[in-house]
Scaffold this active site. Structure first.
Site, mmCIF file in Angstrom:
data_model
loop_
_atom_site.group_PDB
_atom_site.id
_atom_site.type_symbol
_atom_site.label_atom_id
_atom_site.label_comp_id
_atom_site.label_asym_id
_atom_site.label_seq_id
_atom_site.Cartn_x
_atom_site.Cartn_y
_atom_site.Cartn_z
ATOM 1 N N GLY A 19 0.868 -5.030 10.729
ATOM 2 C CA GLY A 19 1.110 -3.897 9.850
ATOM 3 C C GLY A 19 0.718 -2.589 10.501
ATOM 4 N N LYS A 43 -0.416 -10.529 7.290
ATOM 5 C CA LYS A 43 -0.088 -9.164 7.682
ATOM 6 C C LYS A 43 -1.402 -8.507 8.070
ATOM 7 C CE LYS A 43 1.428 -4.572 6.303
ATOM 8 N NZ LYS A 43 1.732 -3.626 5.215
ATOM 9 N N SER A 63 -3.153 -5.224 9.299
ATOM 10 C CA SER A 63 -3.005 -3.777 9.444
ATOM 11 C C SER A 63 -4.248 -3.135 10.042
ATOM 12 C CB SER A 63 -2.705 -3.144 8.076
ATOM 13 O OG SER A 63 -1.468 -3.586 7.586
ATOM 14 N N SER A 91 0.827 -1.213 0.000
ATOM 15 C CA SER A 91 0.000 0.000 0.000
ATOM 16 C C SER A 91 0.859 1.260 0.000
ATOM 17 C CB SER A 91 -0.920 0.012 1.220
ATOM 18 O OG SER A 91 -1.757 -1.124 1.245
ATOM 19 N N ASN A 92 1.943 1.248 0.775
ATOM 20 C CA ASN A 92 2.827 2.413 0.828
ATOM 21 C C ASN A 92 3.717 2.530 -0.404
ATOM 22 O OD1 ASN A 92 2.546 3.806 3.614
ATOM 23 N ND2 ASN A 92 2.489 1.616 4.058
#
Length: 300
Positions: free
Chosen positions: A197, A172, A174, A53-54
């Site tokens: 995350g 993961k 988040s 996503s980043n």
């Protein structure tokens, strides 16, 4: 870090940052900056997530994704893990991406849930999606629960069901939802690998069995977050708690507060050529930049 569990199973651990994809001021890919960022960060981290996503993966064409993955693979040392984000809307597209990243040399794949047809994404449909991908993937597959972006939260019961599949290695998470995390860990097999995350919940996640974090702030303050893990593992809970609480502001600033543009700006302030966000995202400035300067002063 790339680890091996007792039974020889592939495993993740430590601090793995989701690397931003550098763009120049005109919005073009800057692959030299990508390689330089990896070179600078590699000694401080246990691996990299590419196209998470980043990494603004949603803003890349398939051809650009391949360019980024190839350059990242050539730059990441062999003793550091390379996770490839491959999530997409159709099962066929994700299957093809998984095959491609295996050819490129990624170590495992991270797959977020399809979400465009949110109303139809029942647990059963999502199970069939992930089951198909797990069976077809040439690499270990990790689930990615990021409801802030997908608007779909993978339920604990779905995750527990998927965890029984041979090629689903972990998650993961988040979400930052500790209650649901307790339910997930209660229901999954003992060798299921949790990587949080969500940096503000790293310490609680470790207490539930997390092996580490795939954290945006891991780009900016990797030594701090590795220290939290080390203090936790040594039973030094007072210091682990102090660090967790003290560095929550920088973790929030580069995620929920200001987002990817702030993450890139914070890295630039530290001499890492993370580039600029791609439109429609816009670079930070003014008060936000000053706030970031203050927050990162003690992140070394």
């Amino acid at each position: 870090m790339l680890q091996t569990m007792n039974q020889g199973k592939f495993a993740l651990g430590g601090i793995i940052p989701p690397l931003p994809t550098p763009f120049n001021a005109q919005g073009g890919l800057d692959l030299d900056a990508l390689a330089k960022s990896i070179e600078i960060l590699s000694p401080k981290v246990d691996g990299f997530l590419i196209l998470g996503s980043n990494g603004e993966a949603a803003y890349l064409s398939e051809a650009e994704r391949r360019e980024v993955l190839l350059r990242a693979r050539s730059a990441i040392p062999k003793d550091k893990i390379m996770i490839a984000g491959t999530g997409g809307e159709s099962s066929q597209l994700v299957k093809e991406r998984n095959e491609e990243v295996a050819e490129i040399g990624a170590d495992c794949v991270l797959v977020l849930a399809p979400n465009y047809y949110k109303g139809l994404m029942s647990d059963e449909l999502l199970y069939q999606h992930y089951a198909l991908l797990a069976e077809a993937s040439p690499l270990p597959l990790y689930l990615y629960n990021v409801p802030a972006n997908t608007t779909i939260a993978l339920s604990p019961s779905l995750i527990a069901r998927l965890a029984k599949l041979d090629n689903v290695y972990g998650l993961k998470d988040s979400s930052g939802d500790i209650f649901k995390l307790t339910e997930i860990m209660r229901q999954v097999p003992e060798d299921f690998q949790l990587m949080t995350g969500n940096a503000p919940t790293l310490l609680p996640a470790l207490s539930l069995g997390a092996r580490g974090g795939i954290l945006a702030v891991g780009n900016v303050a990797p030594k701090i977050y590795k220290a939290i893990i080390e203090h936790f593992q040594a039973g030094e809970m007072t210091e682990a708690r102090r660090l967790q609480l003290a560095y929550n502001p920088i973790a929030l600033a580069v995620t929920s507060l200001y987002g990817v543009p702030a993450l890139k700006a914070a890295l630039r302030l530290q001499g890492v050529p993370a580039g600029y966000p791609r439109m429609p995202l816009r670079d930070v400035g003014g008060e936000v930049l000053e706030h970031l300067k203050t927050l990162i002063q003690n992140c070394h």
